[in-house]
Write a protein that holds these residues in place. Sequence first.
Motif, PDB file in Angstrom:
ATOM      1  N   THR A 395       0.835  -1.101   0.010  1.00 59.31           N
ATOM      2  CA  THR A 395       0.005  -0.102   0.164  1.00 59.31           C
ATOM      3  C   THR A 395       0.996   1.126   0.099  1.00 59.31           C
ATOM      4  O   THR A 395       0.670   2.196  -0.707  1.00 59.31           O
ATOM      5  CB  THR A 395      -0.775   0.193   1.096  1.00 59.31           C
ATOM      6  OG1 THR A 395      -1.732  -1.261   1.156  1.00 59.31           O
ATOM      7  CG2 THR A 395      -1.929   1.299   1.212  1.00 59.31           C
ATOM      8  N   ALA A 396       1.979   1.286   0.938  1.00 59.32           N
ATOM      9  CA  ALA A 396       3.017   2.258   0.881  1.00 59.32           C
ATOM     10  C   ALA A 396       3.489   2.749  -0.308  1.00 59.32           C
ATOM     11  O   ALA A 396       3.741   3.726  -0.924  1.00 59.32           O
ATOM     12  CB  ALA A 396       4.001   2.210   2.104  1.00 59.32           C
ATOM     13  N   LEU A 397       3.841   1.598  -1.106  1.00 54.88           N
ATOM     14  CA  LEU A 397       4.329   1.611  -2.583  1.00 54.88           C
ATOM     15  C   LEU A 397       3.403   2.042  -3.608  1.00 54.88           C
ATOM     16  O   LEU A 397       3.565   3.158  -4.505  1.00 54.88           O
ATOM     17  CB  LEU A 397       4.946   0.352  -2.889  1.00 54.88           C
ATOM     18  CG  LEU A 397       5.707   0.253  -4.336  1.00 54.88           C
ATOM     19  CD1 LEU A 397       6.982   1.086  -4.212  1.00 54.88           C
ATOM     20  CD2 LEU A 397       5.882  -1.116  -5.116  1.00 54.88           C
ATOM     21  N   ALA A 398       2.161   1.694  -3.319  1.00 55.00           N
ATOM     22  CA  ALA A 398       1.088   2.043  -4.363  1.00 55.00           C
ATOM     23  C   ALA A 398       0.986   3.563  -4.037  1.00 55.00           C
ATOM     24  O   ALA A 398       0.564   4.149  -5.253  1.00 55.00           O
ATOM     25  CB  ALA A 398      -0.127   1.540  -4.123  1.00 55.00           C
ATOM     26  N   ARG A 399       1.045   4.088  -2.933  1.00 56.07           N
ATOM     27  CA  ARG A 399       0.968   5.677  -2.731  1.00 56.07           C
ATOM     28  C   ARG A 399       1.549   6.260  -3.473  1.00 56.07           C
ATOM     29  O   ARG A 399       1.406   7.466  -3.863  1.00 56.07           O
ATOM     30  CB  ARG A 399       0.729   5.893  -1.444  1.00 56.07           C
ATOM     31  CG  ARG A 399      -0.320   5.505  -0.411  1.00 56.07           C
ATOM     32  CD  ARG A 399      -0.186   5.606   0.960  1.00 56.07           C
ATOM     33  NE  ARG A 399      -0.294   7.004   1.387  1.00 56.07           N
ATOM     34  CZ  ARG A 399       0.048   7.299   2.729  1.00 56.07           C
ATOM     35  NH1 ARG A 399       0.447   6.688   3.574  1.00 56.07           N
ATOM     36  NH2 ARG A 399      -0.066   8.733   2.904  1.00 56.07           N
ATOM     37  N   VAL A 400       2.998   5.805  -3.393  1.00 53.50           N
ATOM     38  CA  VAL A 400       3.888   6.506  -4.289  1.00 53.50           C
ATOM     39  C   VAL A 400       3.772   6.357  -5.832  1.00 53.50           C
ATOM     40  O   VAL A 400       3.820   7.392  -6.387  1.00 53.50           O
ATOM     41  CB  VAL A 400       5.477   5.873  -3.968  1.00 53.50           C
ATOM     42  CG1 VAL A 400       6.351   6.457  -4.923  1.00 53.50           C
ATOM     43  CG2 VAL A 400       5.786   5.893  -2.355  1.00 53.50           C
ATOM     44  N   LEU A 401       3.226   5.282  -6.298  1.00 54.33           N
ATOM     45  CA  LEU A 401       3.023   5.214  -7.672  1.00 54.33           C
ATOM     46  C   LEU A 401       2.043   6.086  -8.332  1.00 54.33           C
ATOM     47  O   LEU A 401       1.994   6.546  -9.227  1.00 54.33           O
ATOM     48  CB  LEU A 401       2.977   3.757  -8.113  1.00 54.33           C
ATOM     49  CG  LEU A 401       4.167   2.719  -7.786  1.00 54.33           C
ATOM     50  CD1 LEU A 401       3.791   1.365  -8.139  1.00 54.33           C
ATOM     51  CD2 LEU A 401       5.422   2.882  -8.699  1.00 54.33           C
ATOM     52  N   LEU A 402       0.989   6.194  -7.420  1.00 56.18           N
ATOM     53  CA  LEU A 402      -0.344   7.050  -7.901  1.00 56.18           C
ATOM     54  C   LEU A 402      -0.023   8.612  -7.819  1.00 56.18           C
ATOM     55  O   LEU A 402      -0.600   9.476  -8.232  1.00 56.18           O
ATOM     56  CB  LEU A 402      -1.312   6.555  -7.006  1.00 56.18           C
ATOM     57  CG  LEU A 402      -1.957   5.316  -7.064  1.00 56.18           C
ATOM     58  CD1 LEU A 402      -3.225   4.967  -6.008  1.00 56.18           C
ATOM     59  CD2 LEU A 402      -2.672   4.957  -8.237  1.00 56.18           C
TER      60      LEU A 402
END
Length: 411
Positions: A395-402
């Motif tokens: 989820t933390a990585l997804a926040r960065v990608l988005l």
Amino acid sequence: GTESYSRRISKILSLRAEERSEEQRDYLARYYVGRSRAWLEERIAIERLENSKPPVATSLVLEPVRKQRRTRLLKGGSFLTPGIEVEPGVPDFLPALGGDEIPTRADLARWLTSPENPLTHRVLVNRLWQRLFGLGLVETEDDFGTRGALPSHPELLDWLASEFVAGGQLRKPLLRTIVTSATYRQASNPRGDLAEIDPRNRLLARQSRMRTDAETLRDTALAVSGLLSPELGGPPVYPPQPDGVFRFTQKPKTWRASEGEARFRRTLYTWHWRSSPFPFLTTFDADLGKRSCTRRRVSNTPLQALNLANDPMFIEIAQGLAQRALELRDGDLEARLSRVFRWCVARPPDATELATLEAFFRRHLELFEEQPGQAELLAPGSRSSGTPIEGAAWTALARVLLNLDEFVTRN
């Protein structure tokens, strides 16, 4: 007994009231009661038929006045000083309006859409070009008059307008022509040799980079996360939004976030109040709907990055993307990172990017192992795949990608 009913009634009616016997008055009363009942039953039957009719769509129409009123130019715009009298018409350099002796609104409508009219089709083609390149061939898309800008490529504008007319004034064939052209399919990478010659890309030597519209941005994020609902039509929905938004409005309102699939419907279906529009849309420059808008002004503010990173709605979207990543079981970590990265920006990561993503992911695995309570809060709600710690790291990585500039920008 042998006398007909109608003749007996006529005979009674021919008598004066004081000459009628009690039997005749009673007979006449029964006649009127029966007649009233028959009339009432007929009216009820008619009303039932009217109510059984299917609904018919109606529309307001204009009724032309029988006597044409006189219209005068007002000197200085004041109605107290009328000037010369004028009649309906168009400038002499444009095709004639046609129609009757005194043109009507219908004549004007036919003139606007006529293939011989050079103005309407150029304006429409210019708007489509603006949507695809960020700037129209005529920069002042809302002003084609004497104060408007000259077209950067007048011959191209004329040719596109003629193609639009020849194609039956259909947009899809024209859009297909533009997006399959070599000009549209150019890379948008900045070029040093054009920095001074053509900083605004008016010569179309490359493609333009544009931040996607607010509605498109949210829908893209929902699609990447696997949460986007494909349902079409239906009532408006209420996506999550920060608490306290309505504290600054004139009238208190309630916003109960939708549940289930309705929570992730396209942004097109979001409920809209003029006095308090959906905060995400205003943050990303969506028009408020209070005036005519021919082009959105694109801004770049820290609030936009904060919104993508911390808005409750985007936290849910990041959790959805993390759930998709957890369900990937083919390949090692690098392969899964590459797959998720490609979902978001439509290209594989290079070696430096991949190393950065892997270091970020492993670092957050360590952090959430030290704080399992925080991992429970951030991990996706579904526990079908992976542990809460792994889910929180994704989820933390997804926040960065988005939140990547490449994700919010059309290249």
